[in-house]
Design a protein around this motif. Structure first.
Motif, PDB file in Angstrom:
ATOM      1  N   ASN A 281       0.833  -0.965   0.002  1.00  0.00           N
ATOM      2  CA  ASN A 281       0.239   0.045   0.493  1.00  0.00           C
ATOM      3  C   ASN A 281       1.314   1.212  -0.381  1.00  0.00           C
ATOM      4  O   ASN A 281       1.471   1.712   1.230  1.00  0.00           O
ATOM      5  N   PRO A 282       1.161   1.539  -0.824  1.00  0.00           N
ATOM      6  CA  PRO A 282       2.400   2.629  -1.394  1.00  0.00           C
ATOM      7  C   PRO A 282       1.653   3.878  -1.178  1.00  0.00           C
ATOM      8  O   PRO A 282       0.226   3.994  -1.688  1.00  0.00           O
ATOM      9  N   SER A 283       2.378   4.770  -0.245  1.00  0.00           N
ATOM     10  CA  SER A 283       1.195   5.807  -0.150  1.00  0.00           C
ATOM     11  C   SER A 283       0.417   7.553  -1.571  1.00  0.00           C
ATOM     12  O   SER A 283      -0.124   7.822  -0.564  1.00  0.00           O
ATOM     13  N   PHE A 284       1.615   6.777  -1.919  1.00  0.00           N
ATOM     14  CA  PHE A 284       0.752   7.855  -3.652  1.00  0.00           C
ATOM     15  C   PHE A 284      -0.193   6.997  -4.470  1.00  0.00           C
ATOM     16  O   PHE A 284      -0.720   7.929  -4.707  1.00  0.00           O
ATOM     17  N   ALA A 285      -0.282   5.974  -3.457  1.00  0.00           N
ATOM     18  CA  ALA A 285      -1.963   5.882  -4.518  1.00  0.00           C
ATOM     19  C   ALA A 285      -3.035   5.568  -3.156  1.00  0.00           C
ATOM     20  O   ALA A 285      -4.317   5.553  -3.315  1.00  0.00           O
ATOM     21  N   ALA A 286      -2.596   6.495  -1.905  1.00  0.00           N
ATOM     22  CA  ALA A 286      -4.044   6.992  -0.874  1.00  0.00           C
ATOM     23  C   ALA A 286      -4.425   7.793  -1.953  1.00  0.00           C
ATOM     24  O   ALA A 286      -3.862   8.825  -2.086  1.00  0.00           O
ATOM     25  N   PRO A 287      -5.747   8.202  -1.486  1.00  0.00           N
ATOM     26  CA  PRO A 287      -6.567   9.193  -2.238  1.00  0.00           C
ATOM     27  C   PRO A 287      -6.271  10.799  -1.744  1.00  0.00           C
ATOM     28  O   PRO A 287      -6.151  11.493  -2.548  1.00  0.00           O
ATOM     29  N   ASP A 288      -5.410  10.742  -0.568  1.00  0.00           N
ATOM     30  CA  ASP A 288      -5.056  12.171  -0.503  1.00  0.00           C
ATOM     31  C   ASP A 288      -4.255  12.505  -0.820  1.00  0.00           C
ATOM     32  O   ASP A 288      -3.513  13.906  -0.756  1.00  0.00           O
ATOM     33  N   PHE A 289      -2.775  11.924  -1.519  1.00  0.00           N
ATOM     34  CA  PHE A 289      -1.109  11.826  -1.753  1.00  0.00           C
ATOM     35  C   PHE A 289      -1.462  13.116  -2.854  1.00  0.00           C
ATOM     36  O   PHE A 289      -0.603  14.303  -2.025  1.00  0.00           O
ATOM     37  N   LEU A 290      -2.134  13.246  -3.565  1.00  0.00           N
ATOM     38  CA  LEU A 290      -2.677  14.577  -4.210  1.00  0.00           C
ATOM     39  C   LEU A 290      -2.466  16.209  -3.929  1.00  0.00           C
ATOM     40  O   LEU A 290      -2.737  16.945  -4.153  1.00  0.00           O
ATOM     41  N   LYS A 291      -2.988  15.639  -2.478  1.00  0.00           N
ATOM     42  CA  LYS A 291      -3.784  16.819  -1.952  1.00  0.00           C
ATOM     43  C   LYS A 291      -2.381  18.240  -2.076  1.00  0.00           C
ATOM     44  O   LYS A 291      -1.695  18.239  -1.667  1.00  0.00           O
ATOM     45  N   GLY A 292      -3.636  19.517  -2.287  1.00  0.00           N
ATOM     46  CA  GLY A 292      -2.477  20.277  -2.786  1.00  0.00           C
ATOM     47  C   GLY A 292      -2.443  20.854  -4.332  1.00  0.00           C
ATOM     48  O   GLY A 292      -2.336  21.990  -4.567  1.00  0.00           O
ATOM     49  N   ILE A 293      -2.219  19.382  -4.683  1.00  0.00           N
ATOM     50  CA  ILE A 293      -1.771  19.454  -6.136  1.00  0.00           C
ATOM     51  C   ILE A 293      -3.256  20.236  -7.370  1.00  0.00           C
ATOM     52  O   ILE A 293      -4.092  19.540  -6.804  1.00  0.00           O
ATOM     53  N   LYS A 294      -2.596  21.289  -7.849  1.00  0.00           N
ATOM     54  CA  LYS A 294      -3.599  21.447  -8.585  1.00  0.00           C
ATOM     55  C   LYS A 294      -3.596  21.355  -9.929  1.00  0.00           C
ATOM     56  O   LYS A 294      -2.736  21.333 -10.776  1.00  0.00           O
TER      57      LYS A 294
END
Length: 114
Positions: free
Chosen positions: A101-114
């Motif tokens: 379960n790598p962190s990049f697969a978490a739903p909130d990984f891209l939080k703050g990226i637009k």
């Protein structure tokens, strides 16, 4: 076709490694930026984990030794720390990320990226 792909693939890895090895950005932030802008499910470091950090090291080390390029040498040293610890990516369940379960697969990984 394989040469074209590999040339582009290793260029991406070199760019990402250069940013991390020179403390411009951390692994996760480099992947976040790539994934957010390119709208992909995985970034360069996740891809390197998929390929295997031992393979990334062998290829990178070949070019570092043959060119003597200090940037490539620094990149190799960065990856070598992981290889020396046996953190080879997905095949050992740990590399730049921890699996399955790598962190990049978490739903909130891209939080703050637009």
């Amino acid at each position: 076709m394989g040469y074209v792909f590999n040339y582009m693939f290793t260029s991406l890895f070199d760019s990402a490694l250069t940013l991390a090895a020179n403390d411009v950005a951390v692994v996760e932030d480099i992947d976040r930026v790539w994934m957010g802008i390119m709208r992909t499910l995985i970034g360069p470091f996740g891809l390197m984990d998929s390929v295997g950090l031992d393979t990334v090291w062998h290829v990178s080390n070949f070019w570092a030794k043959n060119t003597g390029d200090p940037v490539k040498i620094r990149n190799v040293e960065f990856v070598k720390k992981y290889v020396d610890r046996g953190e080879l990516g997905q095949k050992t369940r740990k590399g730049f990320y921890t699996y399955p379960n790598p962190s990049f697969a978490a739903p909130d990984f891209l939080k703050g990226i637009k």
